[in-house]
Design a protein around this motif. Structure first.
Motif, short mmCIF file in Angstrom:
data_model
loop_
_atom_site.label_atom_id
_atom_site.label_comp_id
_atom_site.label_asym_id
_atom_site.label_seq_id
_atom_site.Cartn_x
_atom_site.Cartn_y
_atom_site.Cartn_z
N PRO B 61 1.01 -1.18 0.00
CA PRO B 61 0.02 0.23 -0.06
C PRO B 61 1.01 1.31 0.05
O PRO B 61 1.82 1.38 0.56
CB PRO B 61 -0.76 -0.11 1.21
CG PRO B 61 0.20 -0.92 2.26
CD PRO B 61 0.75 -1.89 1.22
N VAL B 62 0.62 2.14 -0.87
CA VAL B 62 1.10 3.59 -0.72
C VAL B 62 0.15 4.80 -0.26
O VAL B 62 -0.96 4.61 -0.74
CB VAL B 62 1.59 3.88 -2.22
CG1 VAL B 62 2.15 5.23 -2.40
CG2 VAL B 62 2.51 2.94 -2.53
N ILE B 63 0.60 5.65 0.64
CA ILE B 63 -0.32 6.53 1.06
C ILE B 63 0.41 7.88 0.97
O ILE B 63 1.59 7.92 1.32
CB ILE B 63 -0.82 6.36 2.66
CG1 ILE B 63 -1.40 4.91 2.98
CG2 ILE B 63 -1.49 7.54 3.17
CD1 ILE B 63 -1.61 4.69 4.35
N ILE B 64 -0.15 8.75 0.35
CA ILE B 64 0.27 10.11 -0.10
C ILE B 64 -0.61 11.11 0.70
O ILE B 64 -1.93 10.88 0.29
CB ILE B 64 0.43 10.33 -1.71
CG1 ILE B 64 1.19 9.25 -2.09
CG2 ILE B 64 0.99 11.70 -1.75
CD1 ILE B 64 1.27 9.21 -3.77
N ILE B 65 -0.09 11.85 1.36
CA ILE B 65 -0.46 12.84 2.19
C ILE B 65 -0.31 14.36 1.72
O ILE B 65 0.95 14.62 1.67
CB ILE B 65 -0.34 12.94 3.70
CG1 ILE B 65 -0.69 11.09 4.33
CG2 ILE B 65 -1.10 13.69 4.57
CD1 ILE B 65 -0.05 11.10 5.52
N ASN B 66 -1.41 15.03 1.23
CA ASN B 66 -1.04 16.43 0.55
C ASN B 66 -0.11 16.50 -0.18
O ASN B 66 0.73 17.41 -0.61
CB ASN B 66 -0.82 17.36 1.80
CG ASN B 66 -1.84 17.44 2.82
OD1 ASN B 66 -3.04 17.52 2.37
ND2 ASN B 66 -1.47 17.99 4.04
N GLY B 67 -0.11 15.52 -1.28
CA GLY B 67 0.78 15.16 -2.32
C GLY B 67 2.37 15.19 -2.22
O GLY B 67 3.12 15.33 -2.77
#
Lengths: 250, 87
Positions: B61-67
């Motif tokens: 899984p990949v989580i990107i927060i605010n780009g």
């Protein structure tokens, strides 16, 4: 070196149920101990095989829609592996239960111990310096990657992991077996066991090979005391043959 | 009297795939985070786009927060909470 067989009479103190429990515990412990002494390598091989099988089964179970089982196995295997996705192999698009390095390590350990068991635990070990040489590549590959100096490849992970796993079993298992053989007295073969008769000893059956020494040990009927009556037969080359039944001597 | 303007909720993009065990674990963590702070979640199945699939297939899984912040692979809750500036 004398071969000894001991019969120990133990007095179990306490009430009859307590005595029965003590006897049961003693017998169970002795049975378990004897089993592990004889089959420790087989047990170890089975455990390693189970671990590898579990890791390989994860993607197949997911592919078959058995996600419930697959997920439990996958997260159980986290105890032995970090399971980093980018360091893992994929089958049917599903990640294996272990990363490439750990899968190689455990597979090599499994195959190495299987060969050791199939060789009837006679596989000779490697000296410590070869063991160090074989584990060094993994140490270098792993630490340089861990400190961000470089990024390893799956080929290197598999190669170094396989060397590491093989080195460990090839070094440790023969050493364990050697230690066990040195620390436990050998048991006489049934056909060579001696039976005391009226203060003398007689040979049951069979012919003792040249140079074999056999010893009989009997226990005193008085509890707590073990008396060892050793009668040794040393048969020198040229004296082989069945014992004289009249004299019980060669 | 004017009310103090609340900060905009974090924009979270979550790359995932069905049958990915680590993704399920990460999703549970995101739900735990939702109990602590608000954010807008965009969940993307990587198989919906070949280019995204190639980019993330061995990373999810990949989580990107605010780009900006990227957390991927085996995600620990404390790392995720730190990324949301909760700890």
């Amino acid at each position: 070196m004398a071969i000894q067989q001991t019969n120990v009479t133990i007095n179990y103190a306490g009430s009859p149920p307590r005595q029965a429990l003590n006897r049961f515990m003693n017998n169970t412990g002795r049975l378990a101990g004897n089993f592990l002494m004889d089959y420790w390598a087989t047990v170890l091989t089975a455990m390693l095989g189970f671990l590898v099988f579990a890791a390989l089964s994860v993607p197949f179970l997911s592919y078959l829609g058995l996600d419930g089982i697959s997920k439990q196995i996958f997260f159980s295997l986290h105890a032995v592996c970090a399971q980093i996705p980018s360091h893992s192999f994929y089958v049917f698009g599903h990640q294996l239960g272990m990363c490439a390095r750990n899968l190689s390590i455990y597979s090599a350990m499994f195959l190495g111990s299987l060969i050791f068991v199939l060789s009837k635990k006679r596989l000779p070990g490697i000296p410590w310096w070869i063991w160090v040489l074989m584990i060094l590549p993994l140490a270098v590959d792993g630490t340089t990657q861990m400190f961000g100096l470089r990024e390893s490849t799956w080929e290197l992970r598999v190669l170094t992991g396989t060397l590491f796993g093989l080195a460990n079993v090839w070094f440790a298992l023969p050493l364990i077996q050697k230690t066990i053989l040195q620390s436990t007295p050998a048991q006489p073969h049934k056909s060579y066991q001696l039976q005391p008769s009226a203060g003398n000893a007689s040979i049951n059956t069979g012919t003792m090979p040249a140079g074999m020494i056999s010893t009989d040990v009997t226990s005193d009927p008085i509890e707590h005391n073990v008396v060892t009556n050793q009668v040794e037969f040393l048969i020198l080359p040229g004296q082989e043959g069945s014992p004289d039944p009249a004299t019980n001597r060669h | 009297m004017t009310k103090a303007k609340e900060p905009a909720p974090a924009q979270v993009t979550f790359y995932t795939k069905a049958g990915c065990h680590l993704c399920e674990e990460a999703r549970d963590m995101l739900e735990d985070i939702a109990a602590l702070t608000t954010y807008e979640l965009t969940e993307i199945d990587i198989r919906s786009n070949p280019a995204i699939f190639e980019q993330y297939r061995y990373r999810i899984p990949v989580i990107i927060i605010n780009g900006e912040t990227i957390i991927e692979g085996r995600i620990e809750f404390q790392d995720l909470a730190r990324a949301f500036q909760l700890r």
